[in-house]
Design an enzyme around this catalytic site. Structure first.
Site, PDB file in Angstrom:
ATOM      1  N   HIS A   1      -3.413  -5.810   1.065  1.00  0.00           N
ATOM      2  CA  HIS A   1      -3.497  -5.504   2.244  1.00  0.00           C
ATOM      3  C   HIS A   1      -3.674  -7.855   1.965  1.00  0.00           C
ATOM      4  O   HIS A   1      -4.802  -7.713   1.893  1.00  0.00           O
ATOM      5  CB  HIS A   1      -4.305  -5.244   3.200  1.00  0.00           C
ATOM      6  CG  HIS A   1      -3.475  -3.433   3.283  1.00  0.00           C
ATOM      7  ND1 HIS A   1      -2.385  -3.381   4.354  1.00  0.00           N
ATOM      8  CD2 HIS A   1      -3.868  -2.868   2.888  1.00  0.00           C
ATOM      9  CE1 HIS A   1      -2.296  -2.303   3.645  1.00  0.00           C
ATOM     10  NE2 HIS A   1      -2.719  -1.278   3.699  1.00  0.00           N
TER      11      HIS A   1
ATOM     12  N   CYS B   1       0.924  -1.342   0.368  1.00  0.00           N
ATOM     13  CA  CYS B   1       0.504  -0.043  -0.022  1.00  0.00           C
ATOM     14  C   CYS B   1       0.673   1.289   0.198  1.00  0.00           C
ATOM     15  O   CYS B   1       0.976   1.102  -1.231  1.00  0.00           O
ATOM     16  CB  CYS B   1      -0.724   0.569   1.068  1.00  0.00           C
ATOM     17  SG  CYS B   1      -2.368   1.048   1.638  1.00  0.00           S
TER      18      CYS B   1
END
Length: 482
Positions: free
Chosen positions: A428, A331
């Protein structure tokens, strides 16, 4: 008739989240339909919900303890710190605004309606709602407009149990002092106390326990010994991230960014005996024998890039790569790996462009739209499917995207360097998938234990409930609910 009970603490980190999780599992095992609730949470570790929003990761764990899907009503107000003085305000799963801390006090009273709306929806669909407070009701300077502790308890008319933490010392003063500073009206809502995190023989605290009862007039519901398996449950706060329990040959280092976000990626790796996981703190260099460096998510990518450079980690990373080491950016960490991060609208602060680490041939444009979605992906390198989630702003483009990290519904996701040693992804939660984790570790020359991560979390929640049922008056606690 639905009942509710609220656990408040004498301070932050006294174990409220874990106490609520254990109560949720204990009550669920009694055949009740139970839901967790936290009016206001402050955390950059969020979970994507089934209804397309986000809530604090602690409430996600509590929902798991209840066997319930995640919904935004479980945490209607989520504050996500972006700077030392300002936070993004997420209401019922969606971003409302970004405010400075001093301005949030004026906003809070307008949020109570949404908080009660979510709470009442949960009550209408469950037998029992177990509520977690935030911080401490003893912070009486924050009582006007409060929606997190006694302000909510008064508005919802629910009983409160006060939890103190003996591990940090002064638990008698914590509990007695709380009664001394709060109003008589708020104190009347507190129906008893419990003492958490005792180490040693709990009977040694019998006299102190009696003193608290004598000074407050509140009944005690028990002294809970320290739960030694707590490390197997996902950490809520970046400060709670511990180094892994393994001492294996694969040396993995995660950079402890100042605005680290969604670090639940680390929990499954921490439980692998073949992995030696270290959370690197500010001022510590990246060790020369590191095999893999993980740059985690961040709530302020440009700000944490500056923080990373202040620690000298950019120089360490270059040396790590020259030695043949691997890097995984997740991310915000993925965005940092590129040549630059362009933020023309000042979404993360002042408008401008920040040079990246230049380890991937990509660049990122910050955009106001946040992507919140659960994903089913296939890892490009091993052709292994895995489940994950996305929670980010920004779009990343560039030549290294032609070597994707994974595919999601036919869409190429992430990027890998030409030599295959630098990888970035917006996904994630990938390491929660046992098969993917095993494949990833195998590619780095390490072997997975084969233990199921999700099964371990479930077993630990059962062990937590057993632990609480052994040492606390669970029947009495649940009888307080109304």
């Amino acid at each position: 008739m639905t009942r509710a009970l609220m656990i408040q603490g004498t301070g932050s980190n006294v174990g409220k989240s874990m106490l609520v999780a254990g109560l949720c599992r204990a009550a669920t095992r009694q055949g009740l339909s139970v839901a967790p609730f936290k009016p206001q949470n402050m955390s950059n570790n969020a979970a994507v919900t089934s209804d397309g929003g986000e809530i604090g990761r602690a409430q996600a764990l509590q929902a798991l303890a209840c066997g319930k899907p995640l919904i935004t009503d479980m945490n209607p107000v989520l504050l996500k710190p972006e700077t030392d003085v300002g936070s993004q305000v997420v209401v019922q799963g969606k971003r409302l605004t970004t405010v400075r801390a001093r301005d949030y006090a004026a906003l809070k009273p307008t949020l109570m309606e949404k908080v009660l709306e979510s709470f009442n929806r949960l009550k209408s669909n469950n037998d029992l709602v177990i509520v977690e407070g935030a911080g401490s009701p003893a912070e009486v300077n924050l009582r006007p407009g409060d929606i997190a502790n006694m302000g909510f308890a008064q508005a919802a008319d629910i009983p409160v149990i006060l939890a103190g933490d003996i591990d940090r010392g002064g638990v008698i003063a914590q509990i007695v002092g709380t009664q001394a500073v709060i109003s008589a009206q708020d104190a009347a809502l507190i129906r008893g106390f419990l003492v958490n995190k005792f180490r040693g023989d709990p009977s040694l605290f019998d006299d102190g326990y009696a003193m608290i009862e004598q000074h407050t007039g509140w009944p005690g519901f028990g002294v809970l010994p320290y739960f030694s398996e707590a490390w197997k449950l996902p950490a809520e706060d970046g400060l709670d991230i511990a180094d892994g329990q393994g001492d294996g040959d694969l040396k993995v280092v995660c950079l402890g960014l100042s605005r680290i976000a969604n670090f639940d990626d680390l929990d499954p790796l921490a439980q692998e005996p073949g992995v030696s996981l270290t959370m690197l703190r500010a001022g510590q260099p990246i060790p020369g024998d590191t095999d893999l460096v993980i740059i985690p998510g961040s709530k302020s990518t440009r700000g944490d890039l500056a923080f990373l450079r202040e620690q000298g980690w950019d120089i360490d990373l270059q040396a790590h790569v020259r030695r043949g080491g691997h890097v995984l950016g997740i991310c915000g960490g993925y965005q940092m790996l590129g040549h630059q991060i362009d933020d023309p609208d000042g979404i993360e602060g002042s408008a401008g462009t920040t040079p990246g680490l230049g380890l991937l041939d990509v660049e990122t444009l910050m955009t106001p739209d946040k992507r919140l979605t659960e994903t089913q992906a296939v890892h490009a390198g091993s052709n292994t499917p895995f489940h994950g989630y996305e929670i980010h702003i920004g779009r990343t483009t560039g030549p290294d995207r032609t070597r994707p990290f994974a595919t999601v519904s036919g869409r190429e996701e992430g990027a890998i360097s030409a030599d295959g040693r630098i990888a970035g992804s917006y996904l994630h939660g990938m390491f929660r998938d046992d098969a993917f984790r095993a494949a990833w570790l195998a590619a780095l020359g390490a072997k997975s234990s084969g233990s199921g991560y999700d099964a371990t979390v479930q077993a630990t929640l059962d062990a937590l409930a057993d632990h609480m049922e052994t040492h606390l008056d669970i029947k009495g606690l649940l009888a307080v609910a109304k």
